[in-house]
Design an enzyme around this catalytic site. Sequence first.
Site, PDB file in Angstrom:
ATOM      1  N   LYS A 163       0.760  -1.010   0.016  1.00  0.00           N
ATOM      2  CA  LYS A 163       0.021   0.123   0.153  1.00  0.00           C
ATOM      3  C   LYS A 163       0.803   1.514   0.011  1.00  0.00           C
ATOM      4  O   LYS A 163       0.360   2.251  -0.523  1.00  0.00           O
ATOM      5  CB  LYS A 163      -1.024  -0.130   1.216  1.00  0.00           C
TER       6      LYS A 163
HETATM    7  C1  PLP Z   1      -4.679  -4.574   1.470  1.00  0.00           C
HETATM    8  C2  PLP Z   1      -3.842  -5.929   1.353  1.00  0.00           C
HETATM    9  C3  PLP Z   1      -4.024  -6.926   0.391  1.00  0.00           C
HETATM   10  C4  PLP Z   1      -5.540  -6.826  -0.411  1.00  0.00           C
HETATM   11  O1  PLP Z   1      -5.579  -5.827  -1.526  1.00  0.00           O
HETATM   12  P1  PLP Z   1      -6.819  -5.142  -1.949  1.00  0.00           P
HETATM   13  O2  PLP Z   1      -6.418  -4.064  -2.804  1.00  0.00           O
HETATM   14  O3  PLP Z   1      -7.812  -4.906  -0.882  1.00  0.00           O
HETATM   15  O4  PLP Z   1      -7.268  -6.523  -2.680  1.00  0.00           O
HETATM   16  C5  PLP Z   1      -3.446  -8.056   0.286  1.00  0.00           C
HETATM   17  N1  PLP Z   1      -2.089  -8.153   1.039  1.00  0.00           N
HETATM   18  C6  PLP Z   1      -1.919  -7.377   1.971  1.00  0.00           C
HETATM   19  C7  PLP Z   1      -0.631  -7.557   2.718  1.00  0.00           C
HETATM   20  C8  PLP Z   1      -2.517  -5.977   2.053  1.00  0.00           C
HETATM   21  O5  PLP Z   1      -2.080  -5.017   3.000  1.00  0.00           O
END
Ligand code: PLP
Length: 466
Positions: free
Chosen positions: A114
Site C-alpha cells: 500500500k
Molecule cells: C490490502 C492488502 C491486500 C488486499 O489488497 P486489495 O487491494 O484490498 O485487494 C493483500 N495483502 C496485503 C498484505 C494487504 O495489505
Amino acid sequence: MSMQYISTRGDAPRLTFDEVLLQGLASDGGLYVPETLPTWDEATFEHWRNLSYADLAVEVMWPFVKGTIERPVFQQIASETYASFRHLAIAPLTQLNTNLWVQELFHGPTLAFKDFALQLLGRLLDHYLEEKDKRVVIVGATSGDTGSAAIQGCRHSSRVQVVILHPHNRVSEVQRLQMTTVDADNVLNLAVEGNFDDCQHWVKTLFSQPEFMPEGLNLAAVNSINWARIMAQVVYYVYAGLRLGAPHQKVSFSVPTGNFGDIYAGYLAKKMGLPVKKLIIATNSNDLLYRTLKTGRYEKAELIHTLAPSMDIAVSSNFERLLFDLYQNADEVKACMASLNSTGGFDLSEEVLEKLREHFVAERSNDDLVLEEMRNTYERTGYLLDPHTATGVRAARRKAEQSHPIIVLATAHPAKFDQAIEAAGLKEHLQTELVESLRKKKERFEVVGNDLESIRSVVLKQCKKA
Ligand SMILES: *Cc1c(COP(=O)(O)O)cnc(C)c1O
C-alpha cells in the site's frame, strides 16, 4: 485536455483528477473511474523497457493526471515517492521456480504494497491542497495495512488531518504499532469495537452524510475507493511485465485479494495493452470472489478472522469498478448495488460472468493451507512468505498453466505477520530488525464504540485541529 472521471452509478458530476483525489466516493455513492483509457502499443513498451521505476511511473500515470499538474512537478513527486523505498529496484522480482516469480512490493516504509500508492497520494495531496489553499480531513478504515501506509504518507502534511479506524484487537501487533507509534499531531487512531467491515461501513456512512463537517473543510478518502491508489498500482504490473518480456511474452499475475483494488489495477494494465494471460484472484477463507467466479452470484458471507487479516473482508468495494466496465452500463451497476444492500447479494448476467472468467480465475486457501504453503516454499527455496503472499503462491501453483511466467504479488513483508510465521514453525528464520524498534515506542490510540455517533464525534473533534 484533462482526463474526465465518471461515477460507476452515473449520477454524479464528471470530475478531473485533482477533484477525484480530494473527494474519494462519488456523490451518488459510486466510485470514480476514468472515462477512457489510454492504450500502449509495442513501440511504447520497447521505449519503456529501460526506465527506472519512478520514470516508468510518470509515463504510466501521466495520461490520468495531465492538465491538472505540470509534468516536471509530477516527475519530482514521483521521484521523491519512490526514493523512500529500501530497495533500488523498488519492486524487485525474485524467482522461485522456472516460471514462478515473486514481485516484492514490501520495500516501502510500512512493509506492505500500500506504500506504493499512499506515499504518492500524500505528496499529491500536499501539492493540490497548497495550490488550492484548502485543507482536508482524511477518514479511512483499515484492516491493518492501509492505515499505517496512509499515516506514513500524510504525517508531514500540514493541510491534512488523518483519522484511521481499525478493528480493535483484530490487526497484527506490528500493524497496530506502525499506526499507533507515529507521533504526529495530525494523526488520530481509532480502535473500533467491531470488525473491519464495520469500520468500512462507518467510513462510507460518514462520506454519504458530509453535512456534519465544519464549513470549508472536506472529507477525503484513502481507501482504495480513491482512484489515485488504483492508478499508482498499475505501474508495478507494467514494471514486472517489462522485466519478463512484454510486449512479446505474455505473463499471468497471482494477486492476494481483499477489496479488489490491487487486482483491478492489473485488469486495467491488461486493458491498456500489457500482455496478460490470466489474473489469478487469491483469497483466504473470506472467499466471496472465489464463489462469485464459480457460481455467478456475488453474495456476502460472515467475516472470518484469518492469519492474513488484510484480506479479511466480506465485501470487495472495487468489484463495483469491474462491474461497471463489464456491463458498460451504470444502471446495471446501480441495480446490483441496490440488491447487495437489500438482500446481501446479486447475480451476474451470463454474458458478464463469461467475460469475468475470460480474464480471471480464483483460488482460496484456508489458514492450514496458508501455513502449509509457507512451510513448503521455505523448505524448497529458502524463501519466507508472509501469509497473504502465501495465498498468492498457492493459487499460482494450482491455477496457472506453467507454460509462461507467473508473477505473484508479494503484498507484505513476513516480519509484519510474525504470528503467522511462528504458527508455521518458521520463526527462527525471520529477520525482525525492521520492526523491533517499534516495540519500544509509545502507542497512541483511542478505543471507540461500534456506532456512528461515537465515531462522528471524535472525527469532529479532530476537525478542530485542522
Ligand atoms: C490490502 C492488502 C491486500 C488486499 O489488497 P486489495 O487491494 O484490498 O485487494 C493483500 N495483502 C496485503 C498484505 C494487504 O495489505
